[in-house]
Design an enzyme around this catalytic site. Structure first.
Site, PDB file in Angstrom:
ATOM      1  CD1 TRP A 167      -0.409  -1.667   3.081  1.00  6.46           C
ATOM      2  CD2 TRP A 167       0.666   0.278   3.327  1.00  6.46           C
ATOM      3  NE1 TRP A 167       0.377  -1.767   4.209  1.00  6.46           N
ATOM      4  CE2 TRP A 167       1.041  -0.583   4.391  1.00  6.46           C
ATOM      5  CE3 TRP A 167       1.219   1.564   3.280  1.00  6.46           C
ATOM      6  CZ2 TRP A 167       1.946  -0.210   5.394  1.00  6.46           C
ATOM      7  CZ3 TRP A 167       2.116   1.935   4.272  1.00  6.46           C
ATOM      8  CH2 TRP A 167       2.468   1.059   5.306  1.00  6.46           C
ATOM      9  CE  LYS A 191      -3.843  -9.073  -2.154  1.00  7.47           C
ATOM     10  NZ  LYS A 191      -4.468  -7.899  -1.536  1.00  7.47           N
ATOM     11  CB  SER A 245       6.088  -7.908   4.987  1.00  2.92           C
ATOM     12  OG  SER A 245       5.131  -8.921   4.787  1.00  2.92           O
ATOM     13  CE1 TYR A 255       0.217 -19.268   1.007  1.00  4.17           C
ATOM     14  CE2 TYR A 255       0.659 -17.251  -0.194  1.00  4.17           C
ATOM     15  CZ  TYR A 255       0.154 -17.887   0.918  1.00  4.17           C
ATOM     16  OH  TYR A 255      -0.419 -17.145   1.903  1.00  4.17           O
ATOM     17  CD  GLU A 267      12.113  -5.978  -6.071  1.00  2.05           C
ATOM     18  OE1 GLU A 267      12.796  -5.424  -5.186  1.00  2.05           O
ATOM     19  OE2 GLU A 267      12.571  -6.300  -7.175  1.00  2.05           O
ATOM     20  CB  CYS A 301      10.711  -1.202   0.578  1.00  2.00           C
ATOM     21  SG  CYS A 301      10.897  -0.445  -1.036  1.00  2.00           S
ATOM     22  CD  GLU A 400      10.398  -2.979   6.274  1.00  2.00           C
ATOM     23  OE1 GLU A 400       9.670  -3.986   6.298  1.00  2.00           O
ATOM     24  OE2 GLU A 400      10.782  -2.442   5.228  1.00  2.00           O
TER      25      GLU A 400
HETATM   26  P1  NAP Z   1       2.377  -7.137   3.212  1.00  2.00           P
HETATM   27  O1  NAP Z   1       1.563  -7.222   4.420  1.00  2.00           O
HETATM   28  O2  NAP Z   1       3.428  -8.153   2.993  1.00  2.00           O
HETATM   29  O3  NAP Z   1       1.340  -7.148   2.004  1.00  2.00           O
HETATM   30  C1  NAP Z   1       1.733  -7.103   0.663  1.00  2.00           C
HETATM   31  C2  NAP Z   1       0.660  -7.766  -0.177  1.00  2.00           C
HETATM   32  O4  NAP Z   1       0.554  -9.139   0.179  1.00  2.00           O
HETATM   33  C3  NAP Z   1      -0.725  -7.164   0.019  1.00  2.00           C
HETATM   34  O5  NAP Z   1      -1.405  -7.147  -1.202  1.00  2.00           O
HETATM   35  C4  NAP Z   1      -1.337  -8.132   1.009  1.00  2.00           C
HETATM   36  O6  NAP Z   1      -2.743  -8.151   1.018  1.00  2.00           O
HETATM   37  C5  NAP Z   1      -0.774  -9.452   0.533  1.00  2.00           C
HETATM   38  N1  NAP Z   1      -0.816 -10.471   1.595  1.00  2.00           N
HETATM   39  C6  NAP Z   1      -0.851 -10.286   2.933  1.00  2.00           C
HETATM   40  N2  NAP Z   1      -0.909 -11.473   3.575  1.00  2.00           N
HETATM   41  C7  NAP Z   1      -0.922 -12.427   2.626  1.00  2.00           C
HETATM   42  C8  NAP Z   1      -0.975 -13.845   2.651  1.00  2.00           C
HETATM   43  N3  NAP Z   1      -1.048 -14.526   3.795  1.00  2.00           N
HETATM   44  N4  NAP Z   1      -0.955 -14.507   1.478  1.00  2.00           N
HETATM   45  C9  NAP Z   1      -0.903 -13.842   0.313  1.00  2.00           C
HETATM   46  N5  NAP Z   1      -0.863 -12.508   0.222  1.00  2.00           N
HETATM   47  C10 NAP Z   1      -0.862 -11.793   1.356  1.00  2.00           C
HETATM   48  O7  NAP Z   1       3.088  -5.739   3.065  1.00  2.00           O
HETATM   49  P2  NAP Z   1       2.465  -4.302   3.327  1.00  2.00           P
HETATM   50  O8  NAP Z   1       2.205  -4.180   4.780  1.00  2.00           O
HETATM   51  O9  NAP Z   1       1.343  -4.052   2.374  1.00  2.00           O
HETATM   52  O10 NAP Z   1       3.664  -3.365   2.862  1.00  2.00           O
HETATM   53  C11 NAP Z   1       4.754  -3.120   3.665  1.00  2.00           C
HETATM   54  C12 NAP Z   1       5.917  -4.039   3.367  1.00  2.00           C
HETATM   55  O11 NAP Z   1       6.235  -4.018   1.970  1.00  2.00           O
HETATM   56  C13 NAP Z   1       7.184  -3.623   4.065  1.00  2.00           C
HETATM   57  O12 NAP Z   1       7.843  -4.741   4.595  1.00  2.00           O
HETATM   58  C14 NAP Z   1       8.016  -3.018   2.939  1.00  2.00           C
HETATM   59  O13 NAP Z   1       9.382  -3.009   3.174  1.00  2.00           O
HETATM   60  C15 NAP Z   1       7.644  -3.850   1.790  1.00  2.00           C
HETATM   61  N6  NAP Z   1       7.937  -3.168   0.526  1.00  2.00           N
HETATM   62  C16 NAP Z   1       8.991  -3.584  -0.245  1.00  2.00           C
HETATM   63  C17 NAP Z   1       9.302  -2.927  -1.430  1.00  2.00           C
HETATM   64  C18 NAP Z   1      10.451  -3.371  -2.313  1.00  2.00           C
HETATM   65  O14 NAP Z   1      10.458  -2.988  -3.472  1.00  2.00           O
HETATM   66  N7  NAP Z   1      11.404  -4.125  -1.836  1.00  2.00           N
HETATM   67  C19 NAP Z   1       8.541  -1.845  -1.837  1.00  2.00           C
HETATM   68  C20 NAP Z   1       7.484  -1.436  -1.015  1.00  2.00           C
HETATM   69  C21 NAP Z   1       7.193  -2.111   0.154  1.00  2.00           C
HETATM   70  P3  NAP Z   1      -3.502  -7.278   2.173  1.00  2.00           P
HETATM   71  O15 NAP Z   1      -3.355  -5.888   1.775  1.00  2.00           O
HETATM   72  O16 NAP Z   1      -4.905  -7.726   2.143  1.00  2.00           O
HETATM   73  O17 NAP Z   1      -2.840  -7.604   3.477  1.00  2.00           O
END
Ligand code: NAP
Ligand code: MG
Length: 497
Positions: A167, A191, A245, A255, A267, A301, A400
């Protein structure tokens, strides 16, 4: 006057009617179950709308239409110049809908309208444009194999690709997946994160307007453990491009192992070190250290979240950062001059506050900020914060936080700074400030991170690869290297004698 100053964002927000259905096979549809989930405005805490909550049945429907579109050749077999023209039209439509897209992004995520207008929407349009322009310029290979055979090495689209995104930069991160996946001729299922679906649905509307055939681009909104997991486990998805994350990234590998061994690009998170040596241009470094952690409320991130600063200059650096902390004080995201907005949700705000508290229990001191503010708005705002007296073994230095919280660690010798920087399970980005460019370069070579800046932070371009070492993931977004995740290499051996 710029767009951001000219537009009356509040009145535009009132007339806005965001789309809230899934986009599957060229149609906006409810979830098959009829269920919905809410999305809120982080700056007010108010409900924006209810969105279709897709689950395994909707994901399966999207995969079927995406597969049919792929197999039909309606997209991948277009002439490269034709596919290019359609994607260029899409990027142009994104630019023409700048105000609406920016407003949707700001209302849904709490980021300042100034940033949505000047960074998020234009970056999304440019990424799609850049990949569109690659389409008729990428040549395949002929392997040198002597006169008796002709060995062709060609790139083919992998098939049905899914992108699961977070997000924090919904439009930008989606465009890094959409660009290469569609340019290569794949079908795509996006998604979005549950907190930030609205801009993705507007993108879908514009995709159709641009002429992207039905079934080639689909959006399935929904919750991670439902829609996200169904994508991870689906037997007919060929690749998942995931940003989020490390914890959820690990799940996608599981999966894949439990289903069809689909390719997984990851990423993930970061705890990026920002080294400031005693030889640094401190005035410049102070501004960059401030933006590196506080931009987007620290929800980045690759945020420069660990300051590793030479002991002799720490106080001076902090003094130079104070005006930036004042300038980056949070405010109403719809105010055109606001530079820092709200955190994404109440839960996330509580999590960041927990870390500020935890740091103090671990022995850190609050040097800047530390408080929740603007509670009367109903939104979730935190002051730009710095914790000092931090050691790299504390949890606040290892985990983080994903909020506007910088931890400051002091060092005496440069080798120590490098060792501290590399002592992390993450390796997404790093920076070093040092006027002696030889010294800076020697440090950069030792840093284990996907991107290293020397005398800068967060300077980026779509033609430079982005991604992590270690548990920050693998594979690269952006640049031509992004095609590796969404294409197969085929060897065709033609025997001539
Ligand atoms: P997140 O909780 O890992 O969610 C990312 C995506 O995965 C969302 O669409 C989420 O859906 C989905 N998801 C959550 N639980 C899942 C599951 N059990 N099975 C399958 N999909 C699932 O991350 P976030 O809180 O949205 O974003 C923050 C994280 O993203 C931080 O750790 C950040 O560092 C990382 N990030 C990395 C980069 C990079 O390029 N390296 C860039 C930006 C962010 P929901 O929204 O419904 O939970
Ligand atoms: Mg929201």
């Amino acid at each position: 006057m710029s767009v951001v100053m000219q537009t009356n964002w509040r009145s535009l927000a009132q007339s806005l009617q965001p789309r809230n259905q899934a986009f599957i096979g060229g149609k906006f549809v409810d979830a098959l179950s009829g269920r919905t989930f809410p999305t809120y405005n982080p700056a007010t805490g108010q409900l924006i709308t209810q969105i279709a909550a897709c689950d395994a049945a909707d994901v399966d429907k999207a995969v079927q239409v995406a597969r049919r579109a792929f197999d039909s050749g309606i997209w991948r077999d277009l002439k490269p110049t034709e596919r290019k023209a359609i994607l260029l039209r899409w990027s142009q439509l994104i630019r023409e809908h700048l105000e609406e897209l920016a407003l949707l992004e700001t209302l849904d995520t709490g980021k300042p309208i100034k940033e949505s207008v000047s960074v998020d929407v234009p970056s999304c349009a440019s990424a799609i444009q850049w990949y569109a322009e690659c389409i008729d310029k990428l040549y395949d290979e002929v392997a040198p194999n002597g006169p008796s055979s002709l060995v062709l090495v060609t790139r083919e689209p992998i098939g049905v690709v899914a992108a699961v995104v977070p997000w924090n930069y919904p439009l930008i991160i989606s465009s890094w997946k959409i660009g290469p996946a569609l340019a290569a001729g794949n079908s795509l299922i996006l998604k979005p994160a549950e907190q930030s679906t609205l801009s993705a649905l507007k993108l879908a509307e514009l995709a159709q307007q641009a002429g992207i055939p039905d079934g080639v681009f689909n959006v399935v909104p929904g919750l991670g453990p439902e829609a996200g997991q169904a994508i991870g486990l689906h037997p007919d998805i060929d690749a998942v491009l995931f940003t989020g994350s490390t914890e959820v990234g690990r799940k996608f590998l599981e999966y894949s192992a439990r289903s069809n061994l689909k390719r997984v690009g990851l990423e993930l998170g970061g705890k990026s070190p920002h080294i400031v040596t005693k030889d640094a241009d401190l005035e410049k470094a102070a501004m960059y250290v401030a933006y590196a952690i506080w931009y987007n409320m620290g929800q980045t991130c690759n945020a420069g979240s660990r300051l590793i600063v030479h002991r002799s200059i720490k106080d001076q650096l902090f003094e130079l950062m104070r005006p930036w902390a004042r300038r980056l004080y949070p405010g109403d995201p719809l105010e055109p001059t606001t530079e820092l907005g709200a955190l994404i949700s109440a839960e996330h705000c509580d999590r960041v506050k927990y870390y500020i508290e935890l740091g103090q229990q671990e022995g850190a001191r609050v040097a800047f900020g530390g408080r929740q503010i603007l509670q009367e708005t109903g939104g979730w705002f935190l002051e730009p914060t710095v914790l000092e007296n931090v050691h790299n073994d504390m949890r606040v230095a290892r985990e983080e936080i994903f909020g506007p919280v910088l931890v400051a660690i002091e060092y005496d010798e440069l080798e120590e700074a490098v060792a501290i920087a590399n002592d992390s399970e993450y390796g997404l980005a790093a920076a070093v400030w040092c006027r002696d460019i030889t010294q800076a370069h020697l440090v950069a070579r030792q840093l284990r991170a996907g991107t290293v800046w020397i005398n800068a932070f967060d300077h980026t371009s779509i033609n430079a690869p982005f991604g992590g070492y270690k548990q920050s993931g693998h594979g690269r977004d952006k640049s031509l290297h992004a095609f590796d995740k969404v294409t197969e290499l085929k060897t065709t051996w033609v025997e001539l004698h």
